[in-house]
Design a protein around this motif. Sequence first.
Motif, PDB file in Angstrom:
ATOM      1  N   ASN A 164       0.044  -1.334   0.141  1.00  0.00           N
ATOM      2  CA  ASN A 164      -0.277   0.343   0.153  1.00  0.00           C
ATOM      3  C   ASN A 164       1.038   1.484   0.476  1.00  0.00           C
ATOM      4  N   THR A 165       2.169   1.171   0.228  1.00  0.00           N
ATOM      5  CA  THR A 165       3.000   2.359   0.436  1.00  0.00           C
ATOM      6  C   THR A 165       4.135   2.240  -0.498  1.00  0.00           C
ATOM      7  N   ALA A 166       5.083   0.988  -0.371  1.00  0.00           N
ATOM      8  CA  ALA A 166       6.469   0.938  -0.797  1.00  0.00           C
ATOM      9  C   ALA A 166       6.169   1.121  -2.227  1.00  0.00           C
ATOM     10  N   ILE A 167       5.174   0.069  -2.690  1.00  0.00           N
ATOM     11  CA  ILE A 167       5.100  -0.157  -4.141  1.00  0.00           C
ATOM     12  C   ILE A 167       4.251   1.205  -4.901  1.00  0.00           C
ATOM     13  N   SER A 168       2.584   1.130  -4.052  1.00  0.00           N
ATOM     14  CA  SER A 168       1.486   2.290  -4.875  1.00  0.00           C
ATOM     15  C   SER A 168       2.339   3.502  -4.983  1.00  0.00           C
ATOM     16  N   TYR A 169       3.484   4.285  -4.221  1.00  0.00           N
ATOM     17  CA  TYR A 169       4.243   5.627  -3.817  1.00  0.00           C
ATOM     18  C   TYR A 169       5.050   5.825  -5.110  1.00  0.00           C
ATOM     19  N   PHE A 170       5.833   4.172  -5.193  1.00  0.00           N
ATOM     20  CA  PHE A 170       6.871   3.845  -5.895  1.00  0.00           C
ATOM     21  C   PHE A 170       5.605   4.727  -7.685  1.00  0.00           C
ATOM     22  N   LEU A 171       4.379   4.005  -7.651  1.00  0.00           N
ATOM     23  CA  LEU A 171       3.860   4.436  -9.164  1.00  0.00           C
ATOM     24  C   LEU A 171       3.462   5.747  -8.807  1.00  0.00           C
ATOM     25  N   TRP A 172       3.168   5.874  -7.901  1.00  0.00           N
ATOM     26  CA  TRP A 172       2.332   7.367  -8.255  1.00  0.00           C
ATOM     27  C   TRP A 172       3.724   8.858  -8.468  1.00  0.00           C
ATOM     28  N   PHE A 173       4.952   8.779  -7.643  1.00  0.00           N
ATOM     29  CA  PHE A 173       5.978   9.532  -7.976  1.00  0.00           C
ATOM     30  C   PHE A 173       6.236   9.362  -9.610  1.00  0.00           C
ATOM     31  N   ARG A 174       6.758   7.850  -9.718  1.00  0.00           N
ATOM     32  CA  ARG A 174       6.983   7.536 -10.812  1.00  0.00           C
ATOM     33  C   ARG A 174       5.522   8.293 -11.950  1.00  0.00           C
ATOM     34  N   GLY A 175       4.418   8.209 -12.374  1.00  0.00           N
ATOM     35  CA  GLY A 175       3.623   8.597 -12.731  1.00  0.00           C
ATOM     36  C   GLY A 175       3.411  10.169 -13.158  1.00  0.00           C
ATOM     37  N   ILE A 176       4.315  11.051 -11.327  1.00  0.00           N
ATOM     38  CA  ILE A 176       4.970  12.413 -11.490  1.00  0.00           C
ATOM     39  C   ILE A 176       5.524  12.348 -12.276  1.00  0.00           C
ATOM     40  N   GLY A 177       6.598  12.162 -12.724  1.00  0.00           N
ATOM     41  CA  GLY A 177       7.155  12.574 -13.751  1.00  0.00           C
ATOM     42  C   GLY A 177       7.137  12.011 -14.661  1.00  0.00           C
ATOM     43  N   GLN A 178       5.912  11.568 -15.535  1.00  0.00           N
ATOM     44  CA  GLN A 178       5.474  11.109 -16.953  1.00  0.00           C
ATOM     45  C   GLN A 178       4.213  11.974 -16.920  1.00  0.00           C
ATOM     46  N   LEU A 179       3.970  12.212 -15.741  1.00  0.00           N
ATOM     47  CA  LEU A 179       2.459  13.042 -16.553  1.00  0.00           C
ATOM     48  C   LEU A 179       2.060  14.412 -16.016  1.00  0.00           C
ATOM     49  N   SER A 180       1.739  15.400 -16.245  1.00  0.00           N
ATOM     50  CA  SER A 180       1.186  16.505 -15.937  1.00  0.00           C
ATOM     51  C   SER A 180       0.794  16.454 -14.185  1.00  0.00           C
ATOM     52  N   ALA A 181       1.117  17.482 -13.267  1.00  0.00           N
ATOM     53  CA  ALA A 181       0.741  16.981 -11.994  1.00  0.00           C
ATOM     54  C   ALA A 181      -1.067  16.949 -11.466  1.00  0.00           C
ATOM     55  N   SER A 182      -1.682  18.398 -13.208  1.00  0.00           N
ATOM     56  CA  SER A 182      -3.243  18.142 -12.190  1.00  0.00           C
ATOM     57  C   SER A 182      -3.785  16.789 -12.932  1.00  0.00           C
ATOM     58  N   SER A 183      -3.007  16.022 -14.343  1.00  0.00           N
ATOM     59  CA  SER A 183      -3.835  14.471 -14.268  1.00  0.00           C
ATOM     60  C   SER A 183      -3.134  13.913 -13.658  1.00  0.00           C
ATOM     61  N   VAL A 184      -2.015  13.424 -12.739  1.00  0.00           N
ATOM     62  CA  VAL A 184      -1.575  12.828 -11.941  1.00  0.00           C
ATOM     63  C   VAL A 184      -2.868  12.901 -10.560  1.00  0.00           C
TER      64      VAL A 184
END
Length: 315
Positions: A218-238
Motif C-alpha cells: 500500500n505504500t512502497a509499491i503504490s508511492y513508487f507508481l505515484w511518483f513515477r507517474g508524476i515524473g511522466q504525466l502533468s501534475a493535474s492529470s496525476v
Amino acid sequence: MSRKAAVIALTALAPISWGSTYFVTTEFLPPDRPLFTGLMRALPAGLLLLAVTRKLPQGAWWWKSAVLGALNIGAFFPLLFLAAYRLPGGVAAVVGSVGPLFVVGLAALFLGDRPTVRSLLTAIAAAFGVSLVVLKAGAALDLVGVVAGLLSALSMSAGTVFTKRWGRPEGVGALALTGWQLTAGGLIILPIAFLIEGAPPALDSANLLGYAYLAFGNTAISYFLWFRGIGQLSASSVTLLGPLSPISAAVIGWAALGQALGPVQLAGMAIAFGATLVAQLNPRTLVAKKTGSFSSAERNGQELSMDLEVSSVRR
C-alpha cells in the motif's frame, strides 16, 4: 496499449490501492493509533527501498528529499489525522478532495502550466462526485478540522508540484526517490507519534500482517507508481486520479463489509470516475518525442488521495 495509457493505468493503481486502507485498518490494526500507523507505513517502506536501491541523496538532494518527504508524508499524515479526529470521515474526505484545485493553482505558479477550463471543471466535478459518495446528511463542521484538512491537501498538492518541478537527479530512478521521501517523512513522524501516542502497542499476528501490507503493498509499491507517474504525466492529470481512491474504498466496503451503495453514491462514483477519465484525455497529459522518449520539459519538470486515508483513521 499506448505508452500514455500504460503510464496512466500504472499510476492509477496507487489510489486504487489506497482505497483498501480503511478495510485493512478497521479489520487488522489496533485502534486509535493513527500516527503509529502512519509511521509503520512510511519508515519501513522507505528503509526497504533504500536497501534495495543502495542510493543516497547527493548535494542539494538531501534538503530536496527532506522537503518532499515532509510535504508528501511527514506533514501530510499528521494534518490528515488531525482532520480525521475533528471531522466526520465524509466531511474530511470532501475537504481533502479540493487537492486537485490546489495543484492547478500551484502548477500555474511554479511550473508555468496555465490552468485550463477542462482542468478546473474536472477538478470541481471530481470533488462534487466524491462528496456524493462519502458525505452524510447532517455532518458537522469543526474549524480546526477544516483548516487541518485544507492544509493537508495543500501539503500533498505542493509535494506533487515540487516533485514534478525538481524531477530526479541524473541516474537516479523513481524507486530511489520514493525511498528518500518515505524515509524522510517517516523520520519526521517518528517523534510526533511517540510524543502524542507513547510507546508502540502490543501487536498480534493480524496486526503485523496488516502493517506489512500497508508498508510494502500500500505504500512502497503504490508511492513508487505515484511518483513515477508524476515524473511522466502533468501534475493535474496525476492528482485527478485521486478520486479512484474513494471509489475503490466504497466498492471494497460494499463487497467486504456489507456497506450499502445507494443511487446517490453510485451517481457520485460515476461523476468522479468520469472527471478522472476526462482529465486524462488532455493531449498535454503526456508529451513524448517522436523517438518515443519524453520531452525534456516533461522530464525535467516533475493522497492526493487523502480522502480514503482520512477515513482509515476514523475508527
